[in-house]
Design an enzyme around this catalytic site. Structure first.
Site, PDB file in Angstrom:
ATOM      1  N   GLU A   1       0.811  -1.225   0.000  1.00  0.00           N
ATOM      2  CA  GLU A   1       0.000   0.000   0.000  1.00  0.00           C
ATOM      3  C   GLU A   1       0.841   1.270   0.000  1.00  0.00           C
ATOM      4  OE1 GLU A   1      -0.557  -2.618   1.927  1.00  0.00           O
ATOM      5  OE2 GLU A   1      -2.652  -3.233   1.738  1.00  0.00           O
TER       6      GLU A   1
ATOM      7  N   PHE B   1     -11.597  -7.072  14.179  1.00  0.00           N
ATOM      8  CA  PHE B   1     -10.570  -7.596  13.289  1.00  0.00           C
ATOM      9  C   PHE B   1     -10.228  -6.548  12.224  1.00  0.00           C
ATOM     10  CE2 PHE B   1      -9.382  -9.977   9.375  1.00  0.00           C
ATOM     11  CZ  PHE B   1      -8.140 -10.405   9.827  1.00  0.00           C
ATOM     12  N   GLN B   2      -8.949  -6.279  12.048  1.00  0.00           N
ATOM     13  CA  GLN B   2      -8.434  -5.291  11.100  1.00  0.00           C
ATOM     14  C   GLN B   2      -9.023  -3.902  11.294  1.00  0.00           C
ATOM     15  OE1 GLN B   2      -8.481  -7.102   7.129  1.00  0.00           O
ATOM     16  NE2 GLN B   2      -6.438  -7.906   7.590  1.00  0.00           N
TER      17      GLN B   2
ATOM     18  N   LYS C   1     -17.538  -0.583   6.192  1.00  0.00           N
ATOM     19  CA  LYS C   1     -18.070  -1.552   5.237  1.00  0.00           C
ATOM     20  C   LYS C   1     -19.596  -1.496   5.125  1.00  0.00           C
ATOM     21  CE  LYS C   1     -17.492  -6.374   3.885  1.00  0.00           C
ATOM     22  NZ  LYS C   1     -16.781  -7.629   4.173  1.00  0.00           N
TER      23      LYS C   1
ATOM     24  N   MET D   1      24.598   8.679   1.818  1.00  0.00           N
ATOM     25  CA  MET D   1      24.507  10.011   2.418  1.00  0.00           C
ATOM     26  C   MET D   1      24.832   9.962   3.904  1.00  0.00           C
ATOM     27  SD  MET D   1      24.246  13.102   1.910  1.00  0.00           S
ATOM     28  CE  MET D   1      23.356  13.758   0.511  1.00  0.00           C
TER      29      MET D   1
HETATM   30  C1  LIG Z   1      12.707   5.628   5.062  1.00  0.00           C
HETATM   31  C2  LIG Z   1      14.002   6.264   5.387  1.00  0.00           C
HETATM   32  N1  LIG Z   1      14.819   5.702   6.295  1.00  0.00           N
HETATM   33  C3  LIG Z   1      16.011   6.271   6.600  1.00  0.00           C
HETATM   34  C4  LIG Z   1      16.401   7.432   5.987  1.00  0.00           C
HETATM   35  C5  LIG Z   1      17.739   8.074   6.346  1.00  0.00           C
HETATM   36  N2  LIG Z   1      18.623   8.113   5.167  1.00  0.00           N
HETATM   37  C6  LIG Z   1      18.753   9.232   4.409  1.00  0.00           C
HETATM   38  S1  LIG Z   1      19.760   9.000   3.105  1.00  0.00           S
HETATM   39  C7  LIG Z   1      20.062   7.410   3.540  1.00  0.00           C
HETATM   40  C8  LIG Z   1      20.972   6.546   2.713  1.00  0.00           C
HETATM   41  C9  LIG Z   1      20.351   6.171   1.446  1.00  0.00           C
HETATM   42  O1  LIG Z   1      21.129   5.146   0.846  1.00  0.00           O
HETATM   43  P1  LIG Z   1      21.010   4.849  -0.693  1.00  0.00           P
HETATM   44  O2  LIG Z   1      19.598   4.673  -1.070  1.00  0.00           O
HETATM   45  O3  LIG Z   1      21.928   3.726  -1.026  1.00  0.00           O
HETATM   46  O4  LIG Z   1      21.468   6.196  -1.356  1.00  0.00           O
HETATM   47  P2  LIG Z   1      22.921   6.850  -1.475  1.00  0.00           P
HETATM   48  O5  LIG Z   1      22.994   7.939  -0.458  1.00  0.00           O
HETATM   49  O6  LIG Z   1      23.935   5.791  -1.253  1.00  0.00           O
HETATM   50  O7  LIG Z   1      22.933   7.407  -2.864  1.00  0.00           O
HETATM   51  C10 LIG Z   1      19.385   7.079   4.711  1.00  0.00           C
HETATM   52  C11 LIG Z   1      19.465   5.782   5.393  1.00  0.00           C
HETATM   53  C12 LIG Z   1      15.498   7.999   5.055  1.00  0.00           C
HETATM   54  N3  LIG Z   1      15.753   9.156   4.438  1.00  0.00           N
HETATM   55  N4  LIG Z   1      14.322   7.390   4.762  1.00  0.00           N
END
Ligand SMILES: Cc1ncc(C[n+]2csc(CCOP(=O)(O)OP(=O)(O)O)c2C)c(N)n1
Ligand SMILES: [Mg+2]
Lengths: 162, 560
Positions: free
Chosen positions: B50, B112-113, B162, B474
């Site tokens: 979803e 439920f749900q 529902k 990042m």
């Molecule tokens: C759902 C979610 N969880 C954690 C983060 C924190 N976060 C920001 S950038 C990142 C790394 C992303 O890794 P990748 O997709 O491999 O991208 P890259 O920076 O290596 O290009 C994380 C964990 C986020 N932005 N969103």
């Protein structure tokens, strides 16, 4: 600074939680909040007392206005207005204290609304200071219980919040 | 004639001009799914999760400007939508999410749900509804679409128990909306518009700083006219990219944490900052007290709460960006101005542009920036680009130049990893003939990879360019710069073989390991009319530059 904000809202379930959620979610504080239906049963009026500098109060009023169920927001603080709270105070009264408690009730133009052999329950309306002053005077007798409403407020001018 | 709530739901969507919904069935919405059976008027895209459905609807909305529609069941179906809803909320995207709910008699019983999805989503929707009477369905749907798409747009959720879907009543779609408590302001105050124009004309170093509001109000034409008329340089936020042509000589690039040197220096030195549909986010301003310190600030925004929230504003204008810009342009027709007054300013900007261009050092490894430059060239700059979150997102913002609005779709406010791929699917649904590319990270792509099956099933030839550094890049970059290279849990060495994975789903997988393989892989991907995963094995510890460390002023950039 403390502000008293009056808002008209759709009288629907969930609106109170939208307002309360806005305050908690954005870290605004609520000192008190009162709600009741207005003459129009589809509309409720809330009175909220909050604190903050000008910028925060501006955000609060703007954010409130943005909620879909909020019809009108008035910050009454800048205007001449009347504020009231209601307190019910259950105080211990021994035989010898009765006269003194009665005279305090008299001075504050409060009312005794319930009596038991050992207690009086006093009903009192007034602004916050007046209610607090009376509570202070009653403390030495032993306050058993106290119930207070938050503040409600209305502007002095002939025009109405609509 | 009486029809049931499920049929009213469908008829109402059709009245709103909906042709596509993104959904996933379940017990509470079976009545709607039954009504959808053999109804060819609505296209239903069956997703695999979803959250994917909501990002698809969001991508569809960003790419088209029309609201996206989601249909899911109660309980877990509903709670799975929350991240998608919060993503759309932060970026002001109009979507309507319909959730099934347990029958009214069971609400509050831990049935439920059952989930209190109206309570759960109250802080991340523009508005939401629990419908309790079949006679309210049509009105609520009409209001939901109106609220989602007008004013500052945003997600609206409608919870449908529902029993009211099974109950029947006469269908009459309301013609008018009666919402006395919801009246967005579109026209700017004429006095304020005049003051803004005077302030701009009196300035010597003006800069336009525009954001997502320009796209939301379809005002890129007006923005261009204003900039060109007065010769004012323009910087855009991440959300604003495409709102002003990326190849335009007046364009300074994106500003903020990973903004260009020129944009950040221009904003720091401007004497008149014209903020248009942007909201002074902390990733944009850096240290707020030292943001645009010499500037008179003009701020145009449809949402009064955005104005004076973070910075002091000299000329606030509440109104729709398009309306306000049109009025400003009219006001300017009567004004006297000479383009020469900005000569020194443009010379200064040209110097900044020359000294610090966006750049990177090519070595024998694949550079992510090079991949994006090639994607740009080989798509002639005309692809719809979505992104995941992280370094991939910033490089996509820096190295692909966006000349048209609604061409760059990214989760700016919430920064949701897993957004880009389903968003790309949503955009591809809207534009089957356009090239749609998700610029992804190896981490993010795994957050909604299951939607590959959706793309294959519905024959949606989206392309995914994975900038595979086998790192949560990042976060790793922050650990490198600010935590002495202590790479705590950011190494993703156990990534799947993306080529085999694509093939397992019935899509196409391609890999490039050397710089010279980049172009052939992209060419091949663009040729096949199927979903493609491209696995670019990039230089693992490449960093995003420039960077303004969090909390620092914009002119304190770390440069390549
Ligand atoms: C759902 C979610 N969880 C954690 C983060 C924190 N976060 C920001 S950038 C990142 C790394 C992303 O890794 P990748 O997709 O491999 O991208 P890259 O920076 O290596 O290009 C994380 C964990 C986020 N932005 N969103
Ligand atoms: Mg990565």
């Amino acid at each position: 600074m403390r502000h008293t904000i009056s808002i008209l809202v759709d009288n629907e379930f969930g609106v109170l939680s939208r307002v309360a959620g806005l305050f908690s979610g954005r870290g605004f504080n609520i000192e008190s909040l009162c709600v009741a239906e207005t003459l129009d049963p589809k509309v409720s009026r809330m009175t909220i007392v909050t604190r903050g500098d000008d910028q925060i109060i501006e955000q609060i009023t703007k954010q409130l206005n943005k909620l879909v169920n909020i019809i009108k927001v008035y910050d009454l603080t800048a205007e001449e207005h009347i504020e009231r709270e209601l307190a019910m105070i259950k105080v211990n009264v021994s035989e010898k204290d009765r006269a003194e408690v009665l005279s305090i009730v008299d001075i504050f133009r409060a009312k005794i609304v319930d009596v038991s052999p050992k207690t009086y329950t006093i009903e009192m309306t007034g602004d916050n200071e007046k209610v607090n002053a009376m509570v202070e005077l009653l403390k030495p007798f032993g306050i058993k219980e106290i119930a207070k409403t938050g503040k409600i407020a209305i502007a002095r001018s002939p025009k109405a919040v609509k | 004639m009486k029809i049931n709530g499920a049929q009213i739901f469908i008829e109402s969507l059709l009245k709103e001009g909906v042709d596509t919904i993104f959904g996933y069935p379940g017990g509470a919405v079976i009545p709607i799914y039954d009504a959808l059976y053999n109804d060819t008027r609505l296209r239903h895209i069956l997703v695999r999760h979803e959250q994917g459905a909501v990002h698809m609807a969001d991508g569809y909305a960003r790419a088209t400007g029309r609201p996206g529609v989601v249909l899911v069941t109660s309980g877990p179906g509903a709670t799975n939508t929350v991240t998608g809803i919060a993503t759309a909320y932060m970026d002001s995207i109009p979507i309507i999410v319909f959730t099934g709910q347990v029958p009214t008699a069971l609400i509050g019983n831990d049935a439920f749900q059952e989930a209190d999805i109206v309570g759960i989503t109250r802080p991340c929707t523009k508005h939401n509804y629990l419908v309790k009477d079949v006679r309210d369905i049509a009105r609520v749907i009409k209001e939901a679409f109106h609220i989602a798409a007008t004013g500052r747009p945003g997600p609206v959720l409608v919870d449908l128990p529902k029993d009211i879907l099974n109950a029947a009543t006469e269908f009459k779609y309301p013609e008018k909306i009666e919402l006395r408590s919801y009246q967005p302001t579109y026209e700017g105050h004429p006095g304020q518009i005049k003051r803004a124009v005077d302030t701009i004309l009196a300035s010597k170093r003006p800069v336009i700083y525009a954001g997502g509001g320009v796209l939301l109000s379809n005002a890129s034409k007006e923005l261009k006219s204003l900039a060109e008329k007065l010769n004012i340089p323009v910087t855009l936020t991440l959300m604003g990219l495409g709102g002003f042509p990326g190849t335009h000589p007046l364009f300074l690039g994106m500003l903020g944490m990973h903004g260009t040197y020129t944009a950040n220096m221009s904003v720091t030195n401007t004497d008149c900052l014209i903020a248009i549909g942007s909201r002074f986010d902390d990733r944009v301003t850096g240290k707020i007290d030292e943001f645009a310190p010499y500037a008179k600030v003009i701020h145009i925004d449809i949402d009064p709460t955005s104005i004076s929230k973070n910075v002091r504003v000299d000329v606030p204008i509440v109104g729709d960006v398009k309306h306000v810009l049109k009025d400003m342009l009219k006001e300017l027709d009567n004004a006297k101005h000479s383009k020469d007054v900005l000569k020194d300013w443009h010379e200064q900007i040209a110097k900044w542009k020359d000294t610090h261009k966006l750049s990177y050092k090519q070595n024998d490894k694949i550079k992510p920036q090079h991949v994006i430059e090639k994607l740009y060239e080989l798509t002639k700059g005309s692809a719809i680009i979505t992104t995941e979150v992280g370094q991939n997102q910033m490089w996509a913002a820096q190295f692909y130049l966006y000349d048209s609005p609604r061409q760059f779709l990214t989760s700016g406010g919430l920064g949701t990893m897993g957004y880009g791929f389903p968003a790309a699917i949503g955009a591809q649904v809207a534009f089957p003939d356009k090239t749609v590319i998700d610029i992804a990270g190896d981490g993010s792509i795994q957050m909604n990879i299951q939607e590959l099956a959706t793309a294959v099933q519905h024959k949606l030839p989206v392309k995914v360019a994975i900038l595979n550094n086998r790192f949560l890049g990042m976060v790793r970059q922050w650990q490198e710069f600010f935590y002495e290279k202590r790479y705590s849990y950011t190494c993703m060495d156990a990534a799947p073989d993306f080529v085999k994975l694509a093939e397992a789903y019935g899509a196409v997988g391609l890999r490039a390991e050397k710089p010279e393989e980049v172009v052939p892989v992209i060419k091949e991907a663009l040729k096949v009319n199927k979903p493609v995963l491209m696995d670019f094995r990039i230089d693992r510890e490449e960093d995003v530059y420039p960077m303004v460390p969090a909390g620092q002023p914009l002119n304190k950039m770390l440069l390549v």
